[in-house]
Motif scaffolding. Structure first.
Motif, short mmCIF file in Angstrom:
data_model
loop_
_atom_site.label_atom_id
_atom_site.label_comp_id
_atom_site.label_asym_id
_atom_site.label_seq_id
_atom_site.Cartn_x
_atom_site.Cartn_y
_atom_site.Cartn_z
N LEU A 103 7.16 -10.03 -16.39
CA LEU A 103 5.55 -10.59 -16.71
C LEU A 103 4.60 -10.09 -16.57
O LEU A 103 4.57 -8.90 -16.38
CB LEU A 103 5.84 -11.43 -14.84
N THR A 104 3.64 -10.14 -17.54
CA THR A 104 2.60 -9.07 -18.46
C THR A 104 1.00 -9.85 -17.97
O THR A 104 0.97 -10.99 -18.27
CB THR A 104 3.05 -8.68 -19.50
N MET A 105 0.46 -9.19 -17.18
CA MET A 105 -0.91 -9.87 -17.39
C MET A 105 -2.31 -8.39 -18.25
O MET A 105 -1.55 -6.80 -17.51
CB MET A 105 -1.04 -9.65 -15.77
N GLN A 106 -3.26 -8.40 -18.40
CA GLN A 106 -4.11 -8.27 -18.50
C GLN A 106 -4.93 -7.66 -17.78
O GLN A 106 -5.55 -8.81 -16.85
CB GLN A 106 -4.55 -8.74 -19.51
N PRO A 107 -5.86 -6.42 -16.97
CA PRO A 107 -6.04 -6.24 -15.46
C PRO A 107 -7.71 -6.93 -15.51
O PRO A 107 -7.82 -7.78 -14.85
CB PRO A 107 -6.71 -4.64 -16.12
N GLY A 108 -7.69 -7.46 -16.90
CA GLY A 108 -9.52 -8.84 -17.01
C GLY A 108 -8.91 -9.78 -16.78
O GLY A 108 -10.22 -10.84 -17.05
N PHE A 109 -7.66 -10.38 -17.13
CA PHE A 109 -7.84 -11.86 -16.95
C PHE A 109 -7.66 -12.38 -14.81
O PHE A 109 -7.90 -13.96 -15.20
CB PHE A 109 -5.62 -12.20 -16.84
N LEU A 110 -7.38 -11.74 -14.02
CA LEU A 110 -7.85 -11.70 -13.04
C LEU A 110 -9.86 -11.35 -12.29
O LEU A 110 -9.78 -10.55 -12.93
CB LEU A 110 -6.60 -11.53 -11.85
N PRO A 111 -10.02 -12.40 -11.35
CA PRO A 111 -11.26 -12.38 -11.18
C PRO A 111 -11.24 -11.29 -10.35
O PRO A 111 -9.99 -10.22 -9.02
CB PRO A 111 -12.19 -13.23 -9.54
N ARG A 112 -12.33 -10.06 -9.51
CA ARG A 112 -12.50 -8.89 -8.98
C ARG A 112 -11.50 -8.99 -7.56
O ARG A 112 -10.58 -8.11 -6.75
CB ARG A 112 -13.85 -8.54 -8.93
N ALA A 113 -12.30 -10.16 -7.15
CA ALA A 113 -11.36 -10.63 -5.42
C ALA A 113 -10.34 -10.97 -5.33
O ALA A 113 -9.53 -9.98 -4.33
CB ALA A 113 -12.39 -11.88 -4.77
N THR A 114 -9.26 -11.19 -6.66
CA THR A 114 -7.45 -11.07 -6.80
C THR A 114 -7.50 -10.18 -7.13
O THR A 114 -6.73 -9.50 -6.35
CB THR A 114 -7.04 -12.27 -7.73
N VAL A 115 -7.41 -9.08 -7.82
CA VAL A 115 -7.44 -8.18 -7.91
C VAL A 115 -7.48 -7.16 -6.90
O VAL A 115 -6.76 -6.33 -6.26
CB VAL A 115 -8.24 -7.04 -9.27
N GLU A 116 -7.94 -6.71 -6.04
CA GLU A 116 -8.41 -6.72 -4.62
C GLU A 116 -7.98 -6.61 -3.64
O GLU A 116 -7.14 -6.04 -3.57
CB GLU A 116 -9.75 -6.05 -4.30
N ALA A 117 -7.49 -8.26 -3.39
CA ALA A 117 -6.66 -8.90 -2.70
C ALA A 117 -4.82 -8.58 -3.00
O ALA A 117 -4.30 -8.07 -1.42
CB ALA A 117 -6.67 -10.32 -2.51
N ALA A 118 -5.32 -8.20 -4.40
CA ALA A 118 -3.42 -8.23 -4.01
C ALA A 118 -3.03 -6.51 -4.63
O ALA A 118 -2.07 -6.35 -5.66
CB ALA A 118 -3.48 -8.80 -6.00
N GLY A 119 -4.19 -5.87 -4.51
CA GLY A 119 -3.72 -4.21 -5.15
C GLY A 119 -3.60 -3.49 -5.75
O GLY A 119 -2.56 -3.21 -6.31
N LEU A 120 -3.67 -4.38 -7.46
CA LEU A 120 -3.51 -4.49 -9.01
C LEU A 120 -3.24 -3.22 -8.90
O LEU A 120 -3.00 -2.86 -10.42
CB LEU A 120 -4.86 -4.85 -9.81
N TYR A 121 -4.82 -2.25 -8.83
CA TYR A 121 -4.78 -1.17 -8.41
C TYR A 121 -3.67 0.32 -7.40
O TYR A 121 -4.55 1.40 -7.20
CB TYR A 121 -6.17 0.16 -8.98
N ARG A 122 -2.73 -0.42 -6.99
CA ARG A 122 -2.50 0.95 -5.08
C ARG A 122 -1.30 2.02 -6.15
O ARG A 122 -0.52 1.25 -5.40
CB ARG A 122 -2.21 0.15 -4.57
N TYR A 123 -1.80 2.71 -6.82
CA TYR A 123 -0.81 3.66 -7.92
C TYR A 123 -0.06 4.33 -6.52
O TYR A 123 1.52 5.29 -6.73
CB TYR A 123 -1.45 4.66 -8.12
N ASP A 124 -0.45 4.61 -5.16
CA ASP A 124 0.20 4.86 -4.09
C ASP A 124 0.90 4.04 -3.64
O ASP A 124 2.23 4.37 -3.29
CB ASP A 124 -0.47 4.60 -2.87
N LEU A 125 1.57 2.31 -4.10
CA LEU A 125 2.18 2.34 -3.72
C LEU A 125 3.29 1.92 -5.05
O LEU A 125 4.17 2.25 -6.07
CB LEU A 125 1.83 0.37 -3.56
N PRO A 126 5.13 1.36 -3.90
CA PRO A 126 6.46 1.72 -5.06
C PRO A 126 6.48 0.58 -5.67
O PRO A 126 6.33 -0.44 -5.80
CB PRO A 126 7.33 1.52 -3.60
N PRO A 127 7.08 0.88 -6.74
CA PRO A 127 6.97 0.17 -7.93
C PRO A 127 8.09 -0.52 -8.08
O PRO A 127 8.29 -1.51 -8.81
CB PRO A 127 6.96 1.04 -9.27
N LEU A 128 9.34 0.35 -7.49
CA LEU A 128 11.00 -0.06 -7.09
C LEU A 128 10.58 -1.19 -5.52
O LEU A 128 10.75 -0.64 -4.97
CB LEU A 128 11.59 0.54 -7.47
#
Length: 296
Positions: A103-128
């Motif tokens: 699955l690939t997705m453009q950052p601007g495809f989702l509204p800000r509320a979803t971005v924040e709720a889903a933690g799309l920029y939580r770089y501290d979270l593990p990738p695996l």
């Protein structure tokens, strides 16, 4: 993140954009099977380190697969997921066969509320991520539904089709975000808002600001409060967290560009090249020149 991307592009790193021309209906996401012919961009060097400006989630049905993200090697097995966020350096393995769903997705495809709720920029979270059987079943079902909606362009007008995709994608990402956050909490403990604010401030300020006291003052916390919050969230000191982020960006610049060592150092807050080399060697056991030579 935008500031860092601007800085990176100014230093000569080529960031591969989301391939909107390859998306069905031109929407800001793609989903489909992984394969050896998969590419993000015609010129993207998949087997060399590179970076992208969109999210990639890979759910594997076979393994093991070795994949490098931000200069750390991860091994994913069947049933595991890898989540690569915008700006992260990564490299595909020539030896591994990638099978499953991507699955690939453009950052601007989702509204800000979803971005924040889903933690799309939580770089501290593990990738695996290692979902348990019930979580894996739910994630797979969500991705299967998302793929059906993505490929069905005849049932609804484009505007409604896009809206349905956003809602379906949101449901998948909320499950994925819960899995990522649970994994991080299990290994590191609960991450509070103090650390979240510090992490975001460091992400914006690390190219010029390496001072724990300066971050504490800017955020309105005592140094002791910041130390407690960062240690609880990551097991590190605030200084260690800052230094780790600086080293990561230095590695990215050394890997991606032919900038002189002095300019790489200046880009991460070291005007003096000798001081940068000492700092880099202290944290990696290698000189910047040696690290770059290993990747060439």
């Amino acid at each position: 993140m935008a500031a860092i991307r601007d800085q990176a592009e100014g230093d000569g790193i080529r960031t591969f954009p989301f391939p909107a021309d390859l998306a069905v209906g031109g929407v800001g996401m793609q989903i489909g099977p992984m394969g050896t012919d998969r590419t993000w961009h015609a010129d993207a060097p998949l087997h060399r380190v590179h970076r992208i400006d969109f999210h990639v989630v890979m759910l594997f049905t076979d393994g093991p697969v070795r994949h490098m993200i931000d200069f750390a090697e991860y091994q994913a097995d069947a049933g595991d997921l890898l989540w690569i966020r915008p700006g992260q350096v990564h490299r595909f393995s020539r030896e591994s066969v990638y099978r499953g769903t991507v699955l690939t997705m453009q950052p601007g495809f989702l509204p800000r509320a979803t971005v924040e709720a889903a933690g799309l920029y939580r770089y501290d979270l593990p990738p695996l991520l290692h979902p348990d059987p019930a979580q894996l079943t739910a994630l797979q079902a969500g991705l299967d539904q998302l793929r059906r909606e993505y490929e069905d362009t005849a049932t609804l007008p484009l505007s409604l089709h896009t809206a349905v995709l956003r809602h379906t994608l949101t449901a998948c990402l909320l499950r994925l975000a819960h899995l990522a956050a649970s994994s991080a909490e299990t290994s590191r403990g609960h991450t509070d808002s103090t650390f979240t604010r510090f992490r975001d401030a460091v992400e914006q300020g690390f190219p010029t600001n390496h001072s724990v006291s300066a971050y504490a003052d800017a955020l309105g916390y005592s140094r002791r409060t910041l130390v407690r919050a960062v240690r609880a969230a990551t097991g590190e000191t605030p200084k260690g967290f800052i230094d780790k982020r600086v080293v990561l960006e230095a590695k990215r610049l050394l890997a991606h560009t032919d900038l002189p060592i002095g300019r790489v150092g200046a880009a991460v807050g070291f005007p003096d090249a000798a001081n940068f080399s000492k700092f880099f060697h202290l944290h990696t056991g290698q000189t910047p020149v040696a690290f770059r030579a290993e990747l060439r």
